[in-house]
Design a protein around this motif. Structure first.
Motif, PDB file in Angstrom:
ATOM      1  N   TYR A  16      -8.772  11.238 -10.207  1.00 33.74           N
ATOM      2  CA  TYR A  16      -8.899  10.255  -9.131  1.00 33.74           C
ATOM      3  C   TYR A  16      -8.062   9.044  -9.515  1.00 33.74           C
ATOM      4  CZ  TYR A  16     -10.908   7.563  -5.336  1.00 33.74           C
ATOM      5  OH  TYR A  16     -11.068   6.832  -4.179  1.00 33.74           O
ATOM      6  N   ILE A  17      -6.922   8.875  -8.840  1.00 31.66           N
ATOM      7  CA  ILE A  17      -5.995   7.784  -9.125  1.00 31.66           C
ATOM      8  C   ILE A  17      -6.144   6.718  -8.045  1.00 31.66           C
ATOM      9  CG2 ILE A  17      -3.584   7.123  -9.382  1.00 31.66           C
ATOM     10  CD1 ILE A  17      -3.039  10.044 -10.280  1.00 31.66           C
ATOM     11  N   LEU A  18      -6.355   5.493  -8.484  1.00 31.98           N
ATOM     12  CA  LEU A  18      -6.439   4.351  -7.584  1.00 31.98           C
ATOM     13  C   LEU A  18      -5.222   3.469  -7.798  1.00 31.98           C
ATOM     14  CD1 LEU A  18      -7.903   2.458  -5.584  1.00 31.98           C
ATOM     15  CD2 LEU A  18      -9.019   1.419  -7.581  1.00 31.98           C
ATOM     16  N   ASP A  19      -4.455   3.267  -6.746  1.00 28.89           N
ATOM     17  CA  ASP A  19      -3.266   2.422  -6.780  1.00 28.89           C
ATOM     18  C   ASP A  19      -3.634   1.079  -6.155  1.00 28.89           C
ATOM     19  OD1 ASP A  19      -0.752   1.189  -6.239  1.00 28.89           O
ATOM     20  OD2 ASP A  19       0.210   3.156  -6.128  1.00 28.89           O
ATOM     21  N   VAL A  20      -3.479  -0.008  -6.914  1.00 30.65           N
ATOM     22  CA  VAL A  20      -3.895  -1.329  -6.434  1.00 30.65           C
ATOM     23  C   VAL A  20      -2.706  -2.209  -6.041  1.00 30.65           C
ATOM     24  CG1 VAL A  20      -6.080  -1.292  -7.696  1.00 30.65           C
ATOM     25  CG2 VAL A  20      -4.047  -2.280  -8.796  1.00 30.65           C
ATOM     26  N   ARG A  21      -1.548  -1.605  -5.819  1.00 29.22           N
ATOM     27  CA  ARG A  21      -0.374  -2.379  -5.413  1.00 29.22           C
ATOM     28  C   ARG A  21      -0.473  -2.786  -3.945  1.00 29.22           C
ATOM     29  NH1 ARG A  21       4.343   0.994  -5.844  1.00 29.22           N
ATOM     30  NH2 ARG A  21       2.876   2.667  -5.377  1.00 29.22           N
ATOM     31  N   GLU A  22       0.424  -3.634  -3.531  1.00 31.14           N
ATOM     32  CA  GLU A  22       0.471  -4.120  -2.155  1.00 31.14           C
ATOM     33  C   GLU A  22       0.942  -3.002  -1.210  1.00 31.14           C
ATOM     34  OE1 GLU A  22      -0.584  -7.159  -0.996  1.00 31.14           O
ATOM     35  OE2 GLU A  22      -1.375  -7.248  -3.036  1.00 31.14           O
ATOM     36  N   PRO A  23       0.603  -3.099   0.069  1.00 34.09           N
ATOM     37  CA  PRO A  23       1.003  -2.052   1.026  1.00 34.09           C
ATOM     38  C   PRO A  23       2.503  -1.770   1.045  1.00 34.09           C
ATOM     39  CG  PRO A  23      -0.666  -3.428   2.010  1.00 34.09           C
ATOM     40  CD  PRO A  23      -0.291  -4.082   0.692  1.00 34.09           C
ATOM     41  N   SER A  24       3.327  -2.794   0.932  1.00 41.90           N
ATOM     42  CA  SER A  24       4.779  -2.566   0.945  1.00 41.90           C
ATOM     43  C   SER A  24       5.234  -1.775  -0.284  1.00 41.90           C
ATOM     44  CB  SER A  24       5.528  -3.896   1.029  1.00 41.90           C
ATOM     45  OG  SER A  24       5.235  -4.704  -0.099  1.00 41.90           O
ATOM     46  N   GLU A  25       4.601  -2.022  -1.417  1.00 40.31           N
ATOM     47  CA  GLU A  25       4.929  -1.276  -2.640  1.00 40.31           C
ATOM     48  C   GLU A  25       4.496   0.181  -2.502  1.00 40.31           C
ATOM     49  OE1 GLU A  25       4.417  -4.070  -6.403  1.00 40.31           O
ATOM     50  OE2 GLU A  25       2.682  -4.202  -5.048  1.00 40.31           O
ATOM     51  N   TRP A  26       3.310   0.389  -1.936  1.00 41.37           N
ATOM     52  CA  TRP A  26       2.777   1.733  -1.708  1.00 41.37           C
ATOM     53  C   TRP A  26       3.717   2.510  -0.784  1.00 41.37           C
ATOM     54  CZ3 TRP A  26      -1.086   5.101  -3.013  1.00 41.37           C
ATOM     55  CH2 TRP A  26      -1.399   6.112  -2.094  1.00 41.37           C
ATOM     56  N   ALA A  27       4.173   1.856   0.285  1.00 46.91           N
ATOM     57  CA  ALA A  27       5.045   2.517   1.253  1.00 46.91           C
ATOM     58  C   ALA A  27       6.378   2.925   0.622  1.00 46.91           C
ATOM     59  CB  ALA A  27       5.291   1.601   2.449  1.00 46.91           C
ATOM     60  N   GLU A  28       6.840   2.143  -0.333  1.00 42.98           N
ATOM     61  CA  GLU A  28       8.114   2.433  -0.991  1.00 42.98           C
ATOM     62  C   GLU A  28       8.027   3.709  -1.829  1.00 42.98           C
ATOM     63  OE1 GLU A  28      10.454   0.415  -4.614  1.00 42.98           O
ATOM     64  OE2 GLU A  28      10.164  -0.920  -2.891  1.00 42.98           O
ATOM     65  N   ARG A  29       6.955   3.840  -2.596  1.00 43.17           N
ATOM     66  CA  ARG A  29       6.730   5.033  -3.435  1.00 43.17           C
ATOM     67  C   ARG A  29       5.302   5.014  -3.937  1.00 43.17           C
ATOM     68  NH1 ARG A  29       9.128   3.438  -9.380  1.00 43.17           N
ATOM     69  NH2 ARG A  29       8.636   1.237  -9.154  1.00 43.17           N
ATOM     70  N   HIS A  30       4.729   6.197  -4.045  1.00 42.50           N
ATOM     71  CA  HIS A  30       3.380   6.315  -4.594  1.00 42.50           C
ATOM     72  C   HIS A  30       3.160   7.725  -5.112  1.00 42.50           C
ATOM     73  CE1 HIS A  30       2.940   7.346  -0.281  1.00 42.50           C
ATOM     74  NE2 HIS A  30       2.090   8.260  -0.734  1.00 42.50           N
TER      75      HIS A  30
END
Length: 100
Positions: A16-30
């Motif tokens: 279970y991976i939780l990414d706490v970056r901003e939405p724009s960062e998530w949209a760029e790559r995740h």
């Protein structure tokens, strides 16, 4: 606070991976299959996380995820900081989803 490398997380089936970056960062790559709650929303939304499994927390390079990991530990979660964040994940040749 415990830390783990991206390769160690990737080797775990169903982590279970939780990414706490901003939405724009998530949209760029995740990371495919990761869950996204920006750090600024974590206090209001942490109850969405599973209480019965380890949460591996990531950000860009590890600073925000360390803050989130410490917060989740105080709330009683088994949380582990992913050292190096998505930069290390991608740098180790692990797969990412690019683009929104």
């Amino acid at each position: 606070m415990q830390s783990i490398t991206p390769a160690e997380v990737h080797a775990q089936d169903g982590a279970y991976i939780l990414d706490v970056r901003e939405p724009s960062e998530w949209a760029e790559r995740h990371v495919e299959g990761a869950h996204h709650i920006p750090l600024g929303e974590l206090v209001a939304r942490f109850s969405e996380l599973p209480v019965d499994e380890t949460v591996y927390v990531m950000c860009l390079v590890g600073g925000r995820s360390a803050q989130a990991t410490q917060f989740l530990e105080v709330q009683g979660y088994e949380a582990v900081n992913m050292s190096g964040g998505i930069d290390a994940w991608q740098g180790q040749g692990l797969p990412v989803v690019a683009g929104a």
